[in-house]
Scaffold this active site. Structure first.
Site, mmCIF file in Angstrom:
data_model
loop_
_atom_site.group_PDB
_atom_site.id
_atom_site.type_symbol
_atom_site.label_atom_id
_atom_site.label_comp_id
_atom_site.label_asym_id
_atom_site.label_seq_id
_atom_site.Cartn_x
_atom_site.Cartn_y
_atom_site.Cartn_z
ATOM 1 N N GLY A 85 -12.807 7.839 -0.133
ATOM 2 C CA GLY A 85 -13.095 8.757 -1.230
ATOM 3 C C GLY A 85 -11.863 9.492 -1.745
ATOM 4 O O GLY A 85 -11.964 10.332 -2.644
ATOM 5 N N GLN B 14 -6.950 -5.453 1.271
ATOM 6 C CA GLN B 14 -5.698 -4.747 0.947
ATOM 7 C C GLN B 14 -4.939 -5.505 -0.151
ATOM 8 O O GLN B 14 -5.569 -6.144 -0.968
ATOM 9 C CB GLN B 14 -4.834 -4.551 2.204
ATOM 10 C CG GLN B 14 -5.382 -3.515 3.193
ATOM 11 C CD GLN B 14 -6.483 -4.059 4.078
ATOM 12 O OE1 GLN B 14 -6.321 -5.064 4.746
ATOM 13 N NE2 GLN B 14 -7.608 -3.388 4.107
ATOM 14 N N THR C 252 -13.413 3.541 0.420
ATOM 15 C CA THR C 252 -13.602 3.727 1.857
ATOM 16 C C THR C 252 -13.507 5.194 2.241
ATOM 17 O O THR C 252 -14.355 5.710 2.968
ATOM 18 C CB THR C 252 -12.556 2.891 2.639
ATOM 19 O OG1 THR C 252 -12.799 1.519 2.373
ATOM 20 C CG2 THR C 252 -12.643 3.124 4.134
ATOM 21 N N GLY D 186 -12.470 -1.605 1.212
ATOM 22 C CA GLY D 186 -13.688 -1.198 0.518
ATOM 23 C C GLY D 186 -13.772 -2.031 -0.743
ATOM 24 O O GLY D 186 -12.970 -1.847 -1.651
ATOM 25 N N HIS D 187 -14.687 -3.004 -0.750
ATOM 26 C CA HIS D 187 -14.805 -3.918 -1.889
ATOM 27 C C HIS D 187 -16.104 -3.636 -2.628
ATOM 28 O O HIS D 187 -17.182 -3.782 -2.058
ATOM 29 C CB HIS D 187 -14.745 -5.374 -1.403
ATOM 30 C CG HIS D 187 -13.426 -5.718 -0.750
ATOM 31 N ND1 HIS D 187 -13.163 -6.940 -0.193
ATOM 32 C CD2 HIS D 187 -12.285 -4.993 -0.595
ATOM 33 C CE1 HIS D 187 -11.923 -6.938 0.293
ATOM 34 N NE2 HIS D 187 -11.382 -5.773 0.067
ATOM 35 N N ARG E 55 -0.424 -8.120 23.437
ATOM 36 C CA ARG E 55 -1.211 -9.021 24.302
ATOM 37 C C ARG E 55 -2.086 -8.299 25.314
ATOM 38 O O ARG E 55 -2.317 -8.773 26.412
ATOM 39 C CB ARG E 55 -0.287 -10.042 24.984
ATOM 40 C CG ARG E 55 0.323 -10.989 23.959
ATOM 41 C CD ARG E 55 1.608 -11.595 24.395
ATOM 42 N NE ARG E 55 2.636 -10.580 24.562
ATOM 43 C CZ ARG E 55 3.846 -10.809 25.032
ATOM 44 N NH1 ARG E 55 4.174 -12.012 25.407
ATOM 45 N NH2 ARG E 55 4.732 -9.844 25.127
ATOM 46 N N LYS F 67 -10.844 -6.939 -6.104
ATOM 47 C CA LYS F 67 -11.078 -8.214 -5.388
ATOM 48 C C LYS F 67 -12.568 -8.459 -5.186
ATOM 49 O O LYS F 67 -13.044 -9.584 -5.343
ATOM 50 C CB LYS F 67 -10.364 -8.193 -4.018
ATOM 51 C CG LYS F 67 -8.850 -8.045 -4.131
ATOM 52 C CD LYS F 67 -8.189 -7.942 -2.771
ATOM 53 C CE LYS F 67 -8.531 -6.686 -2.016
ATOM 54 N NZ LYS F 67 -8.008 -5.442 -2.615
ATOM 55 N N ASP G 18 -7.309 -2.456 -3.868
ATOM 56 C CA ASP G 18 -8.257 -1.942 -4.856
ATOM 57 C C ASP G 18 -8.042 -2.514 -6.256
ATOM 58 O O ASP G 18 -8.265 -1.841 -7.259
ATOM 59 C CB ASP G 18 -8.204 -0.396 -4.905
ATOM 60 C CG ASP G 18 -8.464 0.215 -3.544
ATOM 61 O OD1 ASP G 18 -9.260 -0.355 -2.784
ATOM 62 O OD2 ASP G 18 -7.857 1.256 -3.241
#
Ligand code: GDP
Ligand code: IMO
Ligand code: MG
Length: 428
Positions: A302, A224, A300, A40-41, A143, A16, A13
């Site tokens: 709140g 992130q 994202t 969340g951007h 895997r 970005k 946050d």
């Protein structure tokens, strides 16, 4: 041709989204390389606010190509909802979005396992976004994950689901005592998503390397931040991917020799959402002031973000592990009204002063920050776009950060809008 990686220097946050949107003007391709819809951007264009979770922020500029790389984990329902939401706002999402066939898919049992495991951990919970990110990456490493190409092939999807659901239901029902999943229902839901995702899927490493050969500009959009990186962050209070710049290569299929610049997005103070150590956290009126003025609530979930002073150790560490070629310092304007601004230059723990970020949780949790004080500027910097117009003390604050981190400043952000920005060095 130029390639630039944008990464968060702190705990996410940092702004970005705003910086990526700004730089997208000169980019041809914008690539997400790790994380998922835990991100969340926020991008503000005019009076409209967009919050991007999974789709690169570049989607907001017409004509730009957006890539979701192999390192990302995709919740198809979240992705399709995001696509529909953008289209409703008049943003085109069509042949400008490409998804790696190698990206892993978040399944409903991943979310369920995460929810129960967090509950079980009690006070030791990570405080995740609840999106199923950790269990999906765990399956990838074990895997047994399901990739985009796997849901596009009905036979393979069924084969993998049969094994995975049996195992996951064992954990859900026997360990956690909750209802498991019905194979046919999950199969039907995911083949439905596959029909809509098919057109976007392909080999995005080939696409990006072709673009490089054609001399195109590529912008990598980190999600992130450095201290949430699974290797370099405050483990175990981290996310499950490599948010640092190295992730741009492994998460996209572009080689390290192709990366030209790494720009760290650095908030002028520090925030963190979720649990985990935060040495400069302010649990007082100043912390509340930063939260209110900086509107520090999760884009994202709140959740209110924890706020604190600028941490030199954390940011210098980020400069080192990412190899920053420059910094974008954001939210300077949030500090405008403060009489005094502090910078953390060391951690004091059991009689010892640390000048490099320690890896022991015990130290990070128990230390006291060593603080240096800088006189506030007490005038508005909001919207300033020329360095000369900044008040003297704001310039001093920026200079001090630059000197302590040892990295040049490329950009200073003084507001959430595109034009509320000082460009000191051109990135592309
Ligand atoms: P990201 O996850 O790193 O993209 O950051 P977020 O979007 O979650 O949070 C950053 C918040 O700060 C958003 O609400 C942005 O609109 C806002 N923002 C970004 N740069 C600035 C700035 O320079 N000043 C102010 N006041 N707000 C900013
Ligand atoms: P952007 O890209 C801030 C945090 C969560 C939690 C930890 C693990 O907007 O900067 P996860 O759901 O990833 O397993 O949660 O990581 N977290 C973020 N914090 N910004 C983010 O993304 C984050 N994505 C995850 O709060 O502490
Ligand atoms: Mg965010």
């Amino acid at each position: 041709m130029s390639t630039v990686v944008i990464t968060g220097a702190q705990w996410g946050d940092e702004g970005k989204g705003k910086i990526v949107d700004l730089l997208t003007e000169d980019a041809d391709y914008i690539v997400r390389y790790q994380g998922g819809h835990n991100a969340g951007h926020t991008v503000v264009i005019g009076d409209e606010e967009f919050i991007l979770h999974l789709i690169p922020s570049g989607i907001l500029r017409p004509g730009k190509k957006c890539v979701i790389g192999n390192g990302v984990v995709i919740d198809p329902h979240a992705l399709l909802t995001e696509i529909d939401g953008l289209r409703e706002k008049g943003i085109e999402v069509k042949d400008n979005l490409f998804i790696s066939g190698r990206a892993h898919i978040i399944m409903p049992y991943h979310r369920a396992i995460e929810k129960e495991s967090e509950k079980q951990k009690g006070s030791l919970r990570i405080g995740t976004t609840g999106r199923g990110i950790g269990p999906t990456y765990a399956d990838k490493m074990a895997r047994v994950g399901i990739r985009v190409v796997d849901i596009l092939d009905e036979e393979i999807l069924m084969e993998k689901l049969m094994i995975n659901i049996q195992e996951m239901n064992y954990f859900l029902e026997r360990l956690y005592g909750v209802k498991g999943f019905v194979l046919d229902e999950v199969y039907k839901e995911y083949t439905g998503y596959a029909a809509r995702l098919r057109d976007f899927a392909g080999d995005t490493s080939v696409l990006l390397n072709q673009a490089l050969a054609e001399g195109k500009n590529i912008l990598f959009e980190g999600a992130q931040g450095t201290h949430l990186d699974v290797d370099h962050g405050t483990y175990p209070y981290v996310t499950s991917s490599n948010a640092t710049a190295g992730g741009a290569c492994t998460g996209s299929g572009v080689g390290p020799t192709e990366i030209n610049k790494v720009v760290g997005v650095v908030k002028a103070y520090t925030t963190r959402v979720g649990s985990g150590p935060f040495p400069t956290e302010l649990k007082d009126a100043t912390g509340e002031f930063l939260r209110d003025k900086g509107r520090e609530y999760g884009a994202t979930t709140g959740r209110p973000r924890r706020c604190g002073w600028f941490d030199v150790l954390a940011t210098r560490y980020a400069a080192r592990v990412n190899g920053f070629t420059g910094m974008a310092i954001t939210k300077l304007d949030v500090l405008d009204d403060l009489d005094e601004i502090k910078i953390c230059t060391g951690y004091s723990f059991e009689g010892k002063i640390y000048s490099e970020m320690p890896s022991e949780l015990k130290v990070l949790e128990g230390c006291e920050p060593v603080l240096e004080s800088i006189e506030g500027w007490k005038v508005s910097t909001s919207g300033i776009s020329k360095y000369e117009e900044l008040p003297l003390n704001a310039k001093k604050y920026i200079e001090r950060i630059k000197d302590l981190i040892g990295v040049e400043v490329d950009i200073i952000s003084t507001g959430f809008r595109r034009d509320e920005t000082i460009i000191l060095r051109k990135i592309f």
